[in-house]
Design a protein around this motif. Structure first.
Motif, mmCIF file in Angstrom:
data_model
loop_
_atom_site.group_PDB
_atom_site.id
_atom_site.type_symbol
_atom_site.label_atom_id
_atom_site.label_comp_id
_atom_site.label_asym_id
_atom_site.label_seq_id
_atom_site.Cartn_x
_atom_site.Cartn_y
_atom_site.Cartn_z
ATOM 1 N N ASP A 1 11.036 -4.282 -2.948
ATOM 2 C CA ASP A 1 11.287 -3.108 -2.107
ATOM 3 C C ASP A 1 12.543 -3.347 -1.275
ATOM 4 O O ASP A 1 12.930 -4.490 -1.016
ATOM 5 C CB ASP A 1 10.106 -2.866 -1.158
ATOM 6 C CG ASP A 1 8.865 -2.394 -1.877
ATOM 7 O OD1 ASP A 1 8.981 -1.779 -2.946
ATOM 8 O OD2 ASP A 1 7.757 -2.670 -1.363
ATOM 9 N N LYS B 1 8.981 -4.499 -11.691
ATOM 10 C CA LYS B 1 9.376 -4.240 -10.309
ATOM 11 C C LYS B 1 9.953 -5.524 -9.719
ATOM 12 O O LYS B 1 9.355 -6.595 -9.828
ATOM 13 C CB LYS B 1 8.197 -3.759 -9.473
ATOM 14 C CG LYS B 1 8.591 -3.439 -8.039
ATOM 15 C CD LYS B 1 7.427 -2.921 -7.216
ATOM 16 C CE LYS B 1 7.849 -2.707 -5.772
ATOM 17 N NZ LYS B 1 6.757 -2.187 -4.921
ATOM 18 N N HIS C 1 14.949 -1.194 2.126
ATOM 19 C CA HIS C 1 14.783 -0.202 3.193
ATOM 20 C C HIS C 1 16.111 0.479 3.532
ATOM 21 O O HIS C 1 17.185 -0.098 3.335
ATOM 22 C CB HIS C 1 14.199 -0.875 4.439
ATOM 23 C CG HIS C 1 12.896 -1.567 4.163
ATOM 24 N ND1 HIS C 1 12.822 -2.888 3.759
ATOM 25 C CD2 HIS C 1 11.615 -1.106 4.196
ATOM 26 C CE1 HIS C 1 11.556 -3.222 3.563
ATOM 27 N NE2 HIS C 1 10.809 -2.162 3.821
ATOM 28 N N THR D 1 11.615 3.569 2.387
ATOM 29 C CA THR D 1 11.402 2.398 1.539
ATOM 30 C C THR D 1 11.552 2.813 0.084
ATOM 31 O O THR D 1 10.956 3.806 -0.347
ATOM 32 C CB THR D 1 10.001 1.794 1.760
ATOM 33 O OG1 THR D 1 9.863 1.407 3.128
ATOM 34 C CG2 THR D 1 9.806 0.566 0.879
ATOM 35 N N ARG D 2 12.367 2.084 -0.629
ATOM 36 C CA ARG D 2 12.559 2.308 -2.055
ATOM 37 C C ARG D 2 12.377 0.987 -2.790
ATOM 38 O O ARG D 2 12.190 -0.065 -2.165
ATOM 39 C CB ARG D 2 13.952 2.890 -2.336
ATOM 40 C CG ARG D 2 14.183 4.277 -1.765
ATOM 41 C CD ARG D 2 13.326 5.311 -2.484
ATOM 42 N NE ARG D 2 13.660 6.674 -2.095
ATOM 43 C CZ ARG D 2 13.045 7.356 -1.137
ATOM 44 N NH1 ARG D 2 12.078 6.759 -0.444
ATOM 45 N NH2 ARG D 2 13.398 8.599 -0.861
ATOM 46 N N SER D 3 12.426 1.020 -4.112
ATOM 47 C CA SER D 3 12.217 -0.189 -4.907
ATOM 48 C C SER D 3 13.273 -0.321 -5.986
ATOM 49 O O SER D 3 13.808 0.685 -6.471
ATOM 50 C CB SER D 3 10.830 -0.158 -5.574
ATOM 51 O OG SER D 3 9.802 -0.009 -4.618
#
Length: 300
Positions: free
Chosen positions: A161, A158, A163, A259-261
């Motif tokens: 994040d 990961k 937005h 919110t995504r990553s």
């Protein structure tokens, strides 16, 4: 058994592209030469390596066995070249990065430019596709995705994040009906993804706003942004893209956001290749910083 590395290199290209012409384009060889190399390799190993069908060249059982050895040989050759040819710690060679088009258009250009300036011998290619990049077929050396894969031999990291908000051009907002709640969006044309071309559930932004119909659609977020800038309606925009679009304004920012990553996906065998490790680390670090910088600019 006399197997030459050059033939293994061609074998890997055919296995990954599943065609002689695709391998030829990748290696800058004509398909006839690729075919002769494969015949020579099959003679050397004493077994057919591919089964030809209307869908292309598929590996036989013996071809699959050879693939594992060929990939290990490729890593050894790459590692040796890096160790012998590296200069003053600089990165060299070619690296291809797959990414969704939002990331490819608004983040990677400046990141790759900085990496190139710091490492003049490094050739960086960005593969922007409206689908998941296939690392198993070596379409890219690494990929940035918006969701972590749930199957396959891949390593996942990961990165950060990010937005998204509803947005429209200020000129459109001045002339249209007021927007006080999500229900008011029914009075406005909506811009978004073509519903049946959403290749990742994380891209199904509008459903989270309760919107079912798209007035203007595209499989590209860059095209969607340009539609919004042309005052075509309201859509969901990455916050990190807003600094590139003067005149855009967030809509219902206090009551709706997403919110995504971003994830960095790599082939597990590439963890042994120090050059790719260093590029992956640099890309992840730079991407994290660039998202933070642009989102702060959009907020200001």
């Amino acid at each position: 058994m006399d197997i030459q590395w050059d033939d293994l290199r061609v074998f890997l290209a055919v296995a990954r592209t599943e065609s002689l012409s695709g391998a030829g384009r990748q290696l800058r060889l004509d398909p006839a030469t690729v075919g002769r190399r494969m015949q020579r390799l099959e003679t050397a190993v004493g077994a057919p390596l591919f089964a030809k069908s209307p869908q292309g060249y598929a590996l036989t059982v013996d071809g699959q066995r050879l693939l594992d050895h060929a990939e290990r040989a490729e890593q050894a050759v790459t590692g040796a070249a890096e160790e012998v040819g590296g200069q003053a710690g600089q990165l060299t060679g070619q690296v291809r990065i797959g990414a969704p088009d939002g990331c490819a258009n608004y983040l990677l250009p400046q990141i790759c430019t900085r990496l190139s300036e710091a490492n003049p011998g490094l050739e960086i290619q960005v593969l922007a596709l409206p689908r998941v990049v296939n690392l198993s077929k070596r379409e890219a050396d690494m990929a940035i995705t918006v969701s972590a894969p749930v199957s396959g031999r891949l390593t996942v990291q990961k990165i950060t994040d990010y937005h998204l908000h509803l947005a429209a051009h200020r000129s459109y907002l001045r002339g249209g009906p007021p927007i006080r709640t999500l229900d008011d969006l029914t009075q406005h044309p909506i811009i978004g993804y073509i519903p049946d071309m959403i290749y990742d559930k994380e891209l199904d932004y509008l459903s989270e706003a309760g919107i079912e119909q798209v007035t203007l659609g595209s499989n590209s977020v860059m095209v969607q942004l340009h539609m919004i800038r042309q005052k075509g309606g309201i859509g969901i925009v990455h916050d990190f893209a807003l600094p590139f679009a003067p005149g855009m304004r967030k809509v219902l920012a206090d009551s709706f956001s997403l919110t995504r990553s971003f994830y960095l996906i790599r082939h597990p065998d590439d963890r042994r290749v120090e050059r790719l490790n260093r590029v992956a680390e640099a890309v992840a670090t730079e991407l994290r910083a660039e998202v933070a910088r642009l989102e702060a600019e959009a907020a200001a």
